[in-house]
Scaffold this motif. Structure first.
Motif, mmCIF file in Angstrom:
data_model
loop_
_atom_site.group_PDB
_atom_site.id
_atom_site.type_symbol
_atom_site.label_atom_id
_atom_site.label_comp_id
_atom_site.label_asym_id
_atom_site.label_seq_id
_atom_site.Cartn_x
_atom_site.Cartn_y
_atom_site.Cartn_z
ATOM 1 N N LEU A 19 49.885 64.087 -34.759
ATOM 2 C CA LEU A 19 50.220 63.682 -33.532
ATOM 3 C C LEU A 19 49.823 64.061 -32.015
ATOM 4 C CD1 LEU A 19 52.185 61.357 -31.982
ATOM 5 C CD2 LEU A 19 53.660 63.192 -32.024
ATOM 6 N N ALA A 20 49.803 65.506 -31.841
ATOM 7 C CA ALA A 20 49.260 65.960 -30.923
ATOM 8 C C ALA A 20 47.710 66.303 -30.775
ATOM 9 C CB ALA A 20 49.818 67.605 -30.779
ATOM 10 N N ASN A 21 47.217 66.302 -31.971
ATOM 11 C CA ASN A 21 45.596 66.216 -32.354
ATOM 12 C C ASN A 21 45.010 64.888 -31.949
ATOM 13 O OD1 ASN A 21 44.168 68.595 -32.237
ATOM 14 N ND2 ASN A 21 43.929 68.356 -34.658
ATOM 15 N N GLY A 22 46.186 63.956 -31.891
ATOM 16 C CA GLY A 22 45.194 62.614 -31.768
ATOM 17 C C GLY A 22 44.599 61.914 -33.156
ATOM 18 N N THR A 23 45.163 62.310 -34.265
ATOM 19 C CA THR A 23 44.350 62.211 -35.579
ATOM 20 C C THR A 23 45.324 61.380 -36.616
ATOM 21 O OG1 THR A 23 44.953 64.352 -36.263
ATOM 22 C CG2 THR A 23 42.764 63.914 -35.334
ATOM 23 N N ILE A 24 46.331 60.895 -36.203
ATOM 24 C CA ILE A 24 47.438 59.944 -36.897
ATOM 25 C C ILE A 24 46.625 58.505 -37.077
ATOM 26 C CG2 ILE A 24 49.388 58.768 -37.059
ATOM 27 C CD1 ILE A 24 50.939 60.728 -35.545
ATOM 28 N N ASP A 25 46.378 58.377 -38.312
ATOM 29 C CA ASP A 25 45.845 57.126 -38.801
ATOM 30 C C ASP A 25 44.656 56.504 -37.905
ATOM 31 O OD1 ASP A 25 45.238 54.543 -39.861
ATOM 32 O OD2 ASP A 25 47.168 54.718 -41.021
ATOM 33 N N VAL A 26 43.635 57.504 -38.091
ATOM 34 C CA VAL A 26 42.408 57.222 -37.253
ATOM 35 C C VAL A 26 41.732 55.893 -37.434
ATOM 36 C CG1 VAL A 26 40.284 58.019 -36.955
ATOM 37 C CG2 VAL A 26 41.904 59.660 -37.369
ATOM 38 N N ASP A 27 42.014 55.075 -38.569
ATOM 39 C CA ASP A 27 41.703 53.815 -38.630
ATOM 40 C C ASP A 27 42.335 52.835 -37.863
ATOM 41 O OD1 ASP A 27 39.445 54.375 -40.471
ATOM 42 O OD2 ASP A 27 40.801 54.051 -42.256
ATOM 43 N N LEU A 28 43.676 52.885 -37.922
ATOM 44 C CA LEU A 28 44.483 51.969 -37.144
ATOM 45 C C LEU A 28 44.421 52.285 -35.696
ATOM 46 C CD1 LEU A 28 46.614 49.501 -37.504
ATOM 47 C CD2 LEU A 28 48.347 51.311 -37.633
#
Length: 101
Positions: A19-28
């Protein structure tokens, strides 16, 4: 009452990292600056963790069963906040969104 299992704690830790890294479910969420949306107010961040915790399933031995599903539901909520034209499928059920006191 005991502590959360190591697997559950690891799941929450990794979720917070993504979440903090900005990498949650990159596709969506590709192309959406969701961090400004989520971190803008405490209530948005609270909702993110509520959805994750409500959707997360754990077996009798404390092993997480559906970490990807929980992250995806959070990603759907975030996407809907960032993109009003996005339709969450299936729609959220009340228990997924519930904030526990």
């Amino acid at each position: 009452m005991g502590h959360l299992s190591v697997d559950v704690r690891a799941s929450f830790r990794l979720f917070a990292f993504y979440l903090a890294n900005g990498t949650i479910d990159v596709d969506l969420l590709d192309g959406f600056d969701y961090q400004s949306t989520v971190f803008h107010s405490g209530s948005s961040l609270e909702q993110v963790f509520a959805i994750y915790g409500n959707v997360l399933q754990v077996d009798e031995s404390g092993m997480v069963l559906n970490e990807g599903d929980a992250q995806y539901r959070v990603a759907q909520w975030i996407r809907a906040c960032c993109d009003p034209s996005y339709q969450v499928e299936p729609p959220f059920e009340a228990w997924e969104m519930e904030l526990h006191l």
